[in-house]
Design a protein around this motif. Structure first.
Motif, short mmCIF file in Angstrom:
data_model
loop_
_atom_site.label_atom_id
_atom_site.label_comp_id
_atom_site.label_asym_id
_atom_site.label_seq_id
_atom_site.Cartn_x
_atom_site.Cartn_y
_atom_site.Cartn_z
N THR A 1 49.24 38.36 61.81
CA THR A 1 48.23 37.73 60.89
C THR A 1 46.96 37.20 61.78
O THR A 1 45.87 37.23 61.43
CB THR A 1 48.59 36.86 59.92
OG1 THR A 1 49.34 35.79 60.57
CG2 THR A 1 49.56 37.58 58.85
N ASP A 2 47.17 36.78 63.18
CA ASP A 2 46.26 36.44 63.89
C ASP A 2 45.26 37.37 64.34
O ASP A 2 44.26 37.02 64.92
CB ASP A 2 46.80 35.39 64.94
CG ASP A 2 47.50 34.21 64.49
OD1 ASP A 2 47.37 33.45 63.49
OD2 ASP A 2 48.62 33.68 65.13
N ARG B 1 58.55 41.27 59.81
CA ARG B 1 58.08 39.97 59.36
C ARG B 1 56.57 39.86 59.88
O ARG B 1 56.27 40.25 60.88
CB ARG B 1 58.76 38.72 59.39
CG ARG B 1 60.11 38.69 58.78
CD ARG B 1 60.95 37.94 58.79
NE ARG B 1 60.38 36.72 58.29
CZ ARG B 1 61.18 35.75 57.67
NH1 ARG B 1 62.51 36.14 57.38
NH2 ARG B 1 60.77 34.82 56.70
N GLU C 1 58.76 35.78 68.65
CA GLU C 1 59.97 35.26 67.71
C GLU C 1 60.50 36.44 67.00
O GLU C 1 61.84 36.47 66.88
CB GLU C 1 59.52 34.10 66.85
CG GLU C 1 59.22 32.60 67.70
CD GLU C 1 58.69 31.77 66.68
OE1 GLU C 1 59.07 30.51 66.78
OE2 GLU C 1 57.96 32.19 65.87
N LEU C 2 59.54 37.01 66.70
CA LEU C 2 60.07 38.46 66.02
C LEU C 2 60.76 39.23 66.65
O LEU C 2 61.70 39.91 66.27
CB LEU C 2 58.91 39.11 65.52
CG LEU C 2 57.79 38.48 64.06
CD1 LEU C 2 56.51 39.23 64.12
CD2 LEU C 2 58.86 38.31 62.99
N ASP D 1 55.26 36.15 59.62
CA ASP D 1 55.10 34.98 59.68
C ASP D 1 55.52 34.14 60.78
O ASP D 1 55.77 32.97 60.91
CB ASP D 1 55.73 34.39 58.39
CG ASP D 1 57.27 34.48 58.37
OD1 ASP D 1 57.74 35.60 58.97
OD2 ASP D 1 57.94 34.03 57.36
N LYS D 2 55.90 34.96 61.96
CA LYS D 2 56.37 34.42 63.15
C LYS D 2 55.44 34.81 64.32
O LYS D 2 54.91 35.82 64.11
CB LYS D 2 57.75 34.70 63.48
CG LYS D 2 58.71 33.98 62.29
CD LYS D 2 60.20 34.38 62.44
CE LYS D 2 61.10 33.86 61.57
NZ LYS D 2 62.41 33.95 61.71
N THR D 3 55.65 34.17 65.43
CA THR D 3 54.98 34.98 66.54
C THR D 3 55.83 36.10 67.20
O THR D 3 56.89 36.19 66.59
CB THR D 3 54.94 33.92 67.62
OG1 THR D 3 56.30 33.78 68.24
CG2 THR D 3 54.31 32.59 67.45
N ASN E 1 50.57 34.00 69.06
CA ASN E 1 49.86 34.85 68.00
C ASN E 1 51.07 35.58 67.06
O ASN E 1 52.20 35.73 67.49
CB ASN E 1 49.08 35.68 68.62
CG ASN E 1 47.76 35.42 69.20
OD1 ASN E 1 47.50 36.11 70.18
ND2 ASN E 1 47.32 34.17 68.86
N ARG E 2 50.74 35.46 65.83
CA ARG E 2 51.51 36.00 64.74
C ARG E 2 50.64 37.51 64.27
O ARG E 2 49.60 37.52 64.71
CB ARG E 2 51.85 35.29 63.50
CG ARG E 2 52.45 34.01 63.88
CD ARG E 2 52.26 33.20 62.46
NE ARG E 2 50.93 32.56 62.14
CZ ARG E 2 50.46 31.95 61.13
NH1 ARG E 2 51.61 31.65 60.28
NH2 ARG E 2 49.15 31.64 60.97
#
Length: 556
Positions: free
Chosen positions: A408-409, A468, A475-476, A470-472, A405-406
């Motif tokens: 935005t999800d 950010r 990852e963030l 735009d990454k999971t 999940n990001r």
């Protein structure tokens, strides 16, 4: 081993006509534990929850579930952990007064049992130690029906030093229970007395510290204490917010941001609060987060909220409710998913004739003398997020699938709960303006408003979200681009108290496990640094991605 690295810190500031906003100075990711002397890092591990600032020594004290850390921010772009203290109990709050540091801790085995207030001398850089000078044991009981009242505590005992800045408060007991309930003070759990139901949340002093204001969140009230006479002065019910002419997204299953008007009400139930004055008149500003009561202890199980559709299925709505509203209450794409109160707005048969849900989804200003409301943000907080951060509108900041999940999800998943949860609020002055900073819990944004001289009507300045989108989540965090997830605590540092002699905002990210410092000032319009992170109407939005280079201590 200390690793020093170079980190790009991303932040997104949305600005309308105003110019006051936040720009990153540093962000320190805190360890939640240690293994073989090295920090162990992860998010959603309660690495940080509460913070306090030692103005004299430019040190931040931060408490998580396992460790109390002390961070040196004398060089604000290079914060460094200089001390760690193992905790055996969860910390509820911490504070610094003069040469003393205090923290409130739960019972180590069962939170409902006795807690402790521990008082230390501030950190000694020579001996690298915190010296405890006193412990005050709280009184509690596993049986919710026998719990003593929640109360401000009076410091007593000849062995306790006379501590500067620490007021001596009276024991608090409500005698006129019926009168207060008739006045509108909520008593969610009926079998207990009102005094046992009262739940102090946050405090604020007036300018000369002669009065103390305390939010009673679950009770939808604010109490005032006269510090000169050491007595309870008043308990004010905050009433309800009407939504018939305001827009509300109350469903996580409506396929997006769908804001509608409904003839229902909500309880303000503020968490954080702050005090200010205009022309000698005092005002209290509140962040109206909302909170419902859930009890599961001592053989008692009690939940005061329920989904509206479930209440409709159980035929729990009065015939006084209109057919159109009843239809919406049973529709999961409208009001059906909304968590509403089962104990407020009842008729003689115990059925709901007036629908109440939790939280004002905004902030309010009240005249301090009588808690008369002089301003409410209405639906503006949600509308500003829809306009500027629509991709994470009413999003959550925690997920069961962080590797997939990001941010935005998770859009819209909190609409049926408390929506835009205004949790903490602080005030300060910069660039000749009186400023209001509001931390939005799950969306993890910080709103900035200004308050013109002599006015009680705030003016929108900007919205900031670190990190950010735009990454999971995994990852963030790995790239240290997560931002301040669940900003639970904030502190404004004016220029004279700031480590770099300029106004700053300190933000604690409870879910991200971060402590961040932000410069408060004019937002720079640098079109060359724009990065697309959201879909909005660009003719209405000045979109700035602030990309700053910071050298800091990243691991300890």
């Amino acid at each position: 081993m200390i690793l020093i690295g170079i980190l790009y810190i991303y932040g997104c500031v949305y600005v309308s006509e105003a110019v006051i906003g936040l720009s990153s100075v540093s962000s320190l990711y805190m360890p939640y534990d240690y293994a073989k002397g090295k920090g162990v890092y992860d998010f959603n591990r309660n690495a940080v929850e509460e913070t306090a600032y030692d103005v004299r020594n430019k040190l931040i004290y931060t408490a998580g579930s396992r460790y109390l850390h002390i961070v040196d921010v004398s060089k604000p772009t290079k914060p460094i952990i200089i001390h760690k203290h193992r905790l055996t109990q969860n910390v509820e709050d911490i504070a610094i007064c003069g040469n003393y540091f205090a923290m409130i801790q739960e019972h180590k085995d069962f939170p409902a049992l006795d807690g402790f207030l521990k008082i230390f001398k501030v950190y000694n850089p020579t001996t690298h130690s915190l010296d405890r000078i006193h412990t005050i044991k709280g009184k509690n009981d596993e049986d919710i029906n026998r719990n003593p009242p929640n109360e401000p505590t009076k410091f007593a005992g000849s062995e306790l030093p006379k501590l500067p800045c620490m007021p001596m408060l009276p024991q608090f007991t409500v005698h006129r229970e019926f009168e207060y309930i008739q006045y509108g003070i909520r008593k969610p759990y009926a079998p207990s007395s009102l005094s046992m139901n009262l739940e102090p949340e946050s405090i604020a002093f007036n300018n000369d510290e002669t009065k103390l204001y305390v939010t009673l969140q679950e009770n939808n009230a604010v109490l005032t204490i006269d510090m000169a006479t050491k007595t309870l002065e008043s308990v004010f019910s905050l009433g309800a917010k009407q939504w018939a002419n305001l827009r509300l997204d109350a469903s996580s299953g409506d396929g997006g941001t769908k804001m509608r008007k409904y003839p229902i009400y909500s309880l303000y139930q503020p968490d954080g609060l702050a005090y200010f004055e205009n022309n000698g008149e005092g005002y209290v500003i509140t962040a109206n987060e909302g909170a419902d009561v859930e009890l599961d202890q001592g053989g008692v199980t009690f939940h005061e909220s329920e989904r509206a559709s479930t209440m409709a299925e159980r035929n729990m709505f009065s015939k006084q409710i209109s057919p159109d509203l009843l239809k919406s209450l049973g529709n999961n794409r409208q009001l059906g998913q909304l968590e509403i109160s089962q104990i407020d707005g009842l008729d003689e048969q115990g059925k709901i004739k007036t629908v109440f849900f939790y939280g004002g989804r905004g902030f309010s200003i009240w005249r301090a003398s009588d808690m008369h409301q002089v301003y409410d943000s209405g639906d503006e907080v949600a509308l500003k997020h829809k306009q500027y951060f629509n991709s994470i509108f009413n999003a959550d900041s925690t997920t069961r699938s962080p590797t997939n999940n990001r941010p935005t999800d998770l859009k819209d998943v909190r609409s049926d709960n408390k929506g835009v949860e205004c949790e903490s609020i602080v005030m300060g002055e910069a660039q000749g303006k009186r400023l209001i900073f509001i931390a939005i819990d799950r969306v993890s944004t910080i709103m900035v408003y200004s308050l013109p001289a002599g006015s009680t009507k705030p003016v929108f300045e900007s919205i900031f979200r670190g990190g950010r989108l735009d990454k999971t989540f995994q990852e963030l965090y790995k790239n240290m681009e997560m931002g301040d997830l669940r900003p639970s605590d904030m502190m404004f540092l004016d220029a004279k108290d700031s480590p770099n002699n300029s106004p700053m905002l300190m933000v604690t990210g409870r879910a991200s496990g971060t402590i961040s410092l932000y410069h408060v000032g004019n937002v720079i319009n640098n079109s060359s640094s724009r990065l697309k992170a959201d879909t909005t109407t660009w003719t209405l939005v000045l979109h700035i991605w602030v990309v700053m280079l910071a050298i800091g201590v990243l691991r300890v």
